[in-house]
Design an enzyme around this catalytic site. Structure first.
Site, PDB file in Angstrom:
ATOM      1  N   CYS A 289     -37.784  17.952 100.785  1.00  0.00           N
ATOM      2  CA  CYS A 289     -37.401  17.423  99.484  1.00  0.00           C
ATOM      3  C   CYS A 289     -36.268  18.260  98.893  1.00  0.00           C
ATOM      4  O   CYS A 289     -36.052  19.399  99.308  1.00  0.00           O
ATOM      5  CB  CYS A 289     -38.599  17.416  98.534  1.00  0.00           C
ATOM      6  SG  CYS A 289     -39.803  16.131  98.920  1.00  0.00           S
TER       7      CYS A 289
ATOM      8  N   CYS B 196     -48.741  12.746  97.816  1.00  0.00           N
ATOM      9  CA  CYS B 196     -49.129  12.282  99.153  1.00  0.00           C
ATOM     10  C   CYS B 196     -48.647  13.297 100.180  1.00  0.00           C
ATOM     11  O   CYS B 196     -47.624  13.960  99.982  1.00  0.00           O
ATOM     12  CB  CYS B 196     -48.604  10.877  99.452  1.00  0.00           C
ATOM     13  SG  CYS B 196     -46.868  10.768  99.897  1.00  0.00           S
TER      14      CYS B 196
ATOM     15  N   CYS C 189     -44.209  10.442  95.752  1.00  0.00           N
ATOM     16  CA  CYS C 189     -44.902  10.080  96.986  1.00  0.00           C
ATOM     17  C   CYS C 189     -43.903   9.313  97.849  1.00  0.00           C
ATOM     18  O   CYS C 189     -42.713   9.266  97.537  1.00  0.00           O
ATOM     19  CB  CYS C 189     -46.185   9.297  96.725  1.00  0.00           C
ATOM     20  SG  CYS C 189     -45.968   7.668  96.024  1.00  0.00           S
TER      21      CYS C 189
END
Length: 280
Positions: free
Chosen positions: A205, A197, A121
């Site tokens: 990412c 989240c 998250c």
């Protein structure tokens, strides 16, 4: 299909339309409101609307009204058809070229005694810490659980720590960690990577080596709840309950016997349930 695929590829040739497509891919199967998409990509509403319209026109994105707002999701079948078109000839004639990209039999290589699982998250101070703690205590004999944040807090949220203590978890060694800790050469090779989240899922990412199964298990951020301490505590309790229910489902899956597609669908479905185990 002869002209549809070139039109899709031409549409994705625009950098910001491609960024929108990639974001919705990361958020699948969520339907995301336009305001969140615009904020995540730094686009003006009218510009975003133009890009969404172009992706919808070629069938890569679908629109659905939920309540008073329109929400958008990738059309996963159209995306598969498009990528498959690019790779089909290669995979029929030279399958060894495509093996790093597509599993030839559709099965996930899940043969290890223990699976490495990472929960991500933004702050790594509550939800991902919950997930790490729950999985470790539920099935630590089968899973190595880790968590990290894209912008971790300096310390864990005190409400989150209190909930974990109430539930009997050991909090002594828990800490917020940056995602870069798990990108080093000596980091574990992950079998599963979950975002818990929406903000973390919206970000670019890293690509994890070894093609782990990934899923988005987004849920509201209890840290943002305002009100009395009792109201804040309730929000953390609800987040914990949602993640525990999802983890119970995850740990009950016959991972070694499921093919990759079935496993992915099971995890996507789990991310659509609330703390009561009903569709979110």
């Amino acid at each position: 299909m002869e002209q549809v695929i070139p039109n899709r590829l031409a549409t994705l040739g625009h950098p910001q339309r491609l960024a929108l497509f990639r974001l919705l891919t990361r958020r699948y199967p969520d339907r995301v409101p336009a305001t969140e998409l615009a904020q995540a990509l730094g686009l003006r509403p009218n510009t975003l609307s133009t890009y969404i319209g172009a992706l919808m026109q070629v069938g890569l994105v679908s629109q659905k009204r939920q309540g008073t707002s329109l929400r958008y999701a990738i059309d996963i079948e159209a995306a598969r058809d498009t990528i498959g078109y690019l790779l089909n000839d290669c995979c029929r004639g030279r399958p060894e070229i495509c093996l790093p990209l597509i599993s030839s039999d559709g099965h996930a290589p899940m043969t290890e005694d223990k699976f490495n699982v990472l929960f991500i998250c933004t702050g790594n101070s509550a939800r991902s810490i919950f997930a790490e703690s729950i999985l470790r205590d539920l099935a630590g004999d089968r899973f190595n659980a880790y968590s990290a944040g894209t912008r971790p807090q300096s310390e864990l949220n005190p409400f989150a720590v209190e909930v974990l203590k109430q539930k009997g978890h050991d909090v002594a060694h828990l800490r917020s960690k940056h995602i870069s800790e798990f990108q080093a050469a000596d980091a574990p090779a992950f079998d599963f990577v979950f975002t818990v989240c929406n903000q973390a899922a919206n970000e670019e990412c890293p690509t994890w080596p070894g093609q782990p199964i990934t899923a988005h298990w987004g849920l509201p951020d209890p840290v943002k709840v305002e009100g009395s301490d009792a109201e804040k505590s309730l929000a953390f309790q609800q987040a914990y309950g949602t993640l525990r229910n999802r983890m119970l489902g995850f740990t009950s899956l016959p991972i070694a016997s499921l093919d990759r597609i079935s496993l992915q669908k099971a995890l996507d479905d789990a991310g659509q349930t609330n703390q009561r185990g009903t569709p979110a």
